[in-house]
Design an enzyme around this catalytic site. Sequence first.
Site, PDB file in Angstrom:
ATOM      1  N   ARG A  39      23.522  -5.124   1.261  1.00 22.99           N
ATOM      2  CA  ARG A  39      22.509  -6.182   1.272  1.00 22.99           C
ATOM      3  C   ARG A  39      21.694  -6.196   2.548  1.00 22.99           C
ATOM      4  O   ARG A  39      22.238  -6.035   3.635  1.00 22.99           O
ATOM      5  CB  ARG A  39      23.173  -7.562   1.166  1.00 22.99           C
ATOM      6  CG  ARG A  39      23.656  -7.941  -0.181  1.00 22.99           C
ATOM      7  CD  ARG A  39      22.539  -8.597  -0.999  1.00 22.99           C
ATOM      8  NE  ARG A  39      22.926  -8.674  -2.382  1.00 22.99           N
ATOM      9  CZ  ARG A  39      22.383  -7.946  -3.358  1.00 22.99           C
ATOM     10  NH1 ARG A  39      21.426  -7.114  -3.129  1.00 22.99           N
ATOM     11  NH2 ARG A  39      22.793  -8.085  -4.588  1.00 22.99           N
ATOM     12  N   GLY A  44      26.926  -6.516   8.714  1.00 23.68           N
ATOM     13  CA  GLY A  44      27.258  -5.090   8.719  1.00 23.68           C
ATOM     14  C   GLY A  44      26.057  -4.212   8.407  1.00 23.68           C
ATOM     15  O   GLY A  44      25.843  -3.176   9.045  1.00 23.68           O
ATOM     16  N   CYS A  45      25.274  -4.628   7.429  1.00 26.82           N
ATOM     17  CA  CYS A  45      24.110  -3.832   7.029  1.00 26.82           C
ATOM     18  C   CYS A  45      23.057  -3.805   8.135  1.00 26.82           C
ATOM     19  O   CYS A  45      22.390  -2.790   8.335  1.00 26.82           O
ATOM     20  CB  CYS A  45      23.532  -4.376   5.729  1.00 26.82           C
ATOM     21  SG  CYS A  45      24.695  -4.225   4.352  1.00 26.82           S
ATOM     22  N   THR A  46      22.923  -4.903   8.863  1.00 30.27           N
ATOM     23  CA  THR A  46      21.985  -4.951   9.971  1.00 30.27           C
ATOM     24  C   THR A  46      22.436  -4.012  11.086  1.00 30.27           C
ATOM     25  O   THR A  46      21.634  -3.247  11.636  1.00 30.27           O
ATOM     26  CB  THR A  46      21.820  -6.389  10.488  1.00 30.27           C
ATOM     27  OG1 THR A  46      21.301  -7.197   9.416  1.00 30.27           O
ATOM     28  CG2 THR A  46      20.886  -6.456  11.673  1.00 30.27           C
ATOM     29  N   ALA A  49      21.764  -0.374   9.887  1.00 32.99           N
ATOM     30  CA  ALA A  49      20.330  -0.051   9.893  1.00 32.99           C
ATOM     31  C   ALA A  49      19.806   0.095  11.324  1.00 32.99           C
ATOM     32  O   ALA A  49      19.051   1.026  11.636  1.00 32.99           O
ATOM     33  CB  ALA A  49      19.536  -1.116   9.145  1.00 32.99           C
TER      34      ALA A  49
END
Length: 158
Positions: A39, A44-46, A49
């Site tokens: 998402r 975590g995704c931030t 990325a």
Amino acid sequence: MSMSVGDSAPDFTLPSDRGDTISLSDYRGRRVVLYFYPRDNTPGCTKEACGFRDEIEAFGDRDTVILGVSTDSVKSHQKFVAKHDLPFPLLADEDAAVSTAYGVYGLKKFMGKEFMGIKRSTFVIDPEGRIEIAYDKVKAATHAQTVLEDLDAALEGV
């Protein structure tokens, strides 16, 4: 079906945050880091990325392109890219067809709940379109550096 090293990477065409469509075949002849994440704008995704963002020059020095894929919408990707100044395309796999083709979409468990979603995974695709390196266990905060190290080891073996 899960993708393994040596498999041909399934081609796809998906809309990107940039308002165009991107096909994997557009990058034939170059190495591609194709990372699947759950998402936009989650912790975590931030981290993951921003790790790729911070290493973008190192990947460029290795003639390697970064493509991020999630089931979020193009609009969500545009906000995520703007907020974190991401210099690579994010692709919207809203129906999860590409994630399913790569074997990374399935039943997940989080905080006692079960739901369908993307399992954080990454594939390094060689210039001929084959899976060169595959990750199904990803530590978001250090993943970009891990991929770079493994990429260097693979390039030394060429």
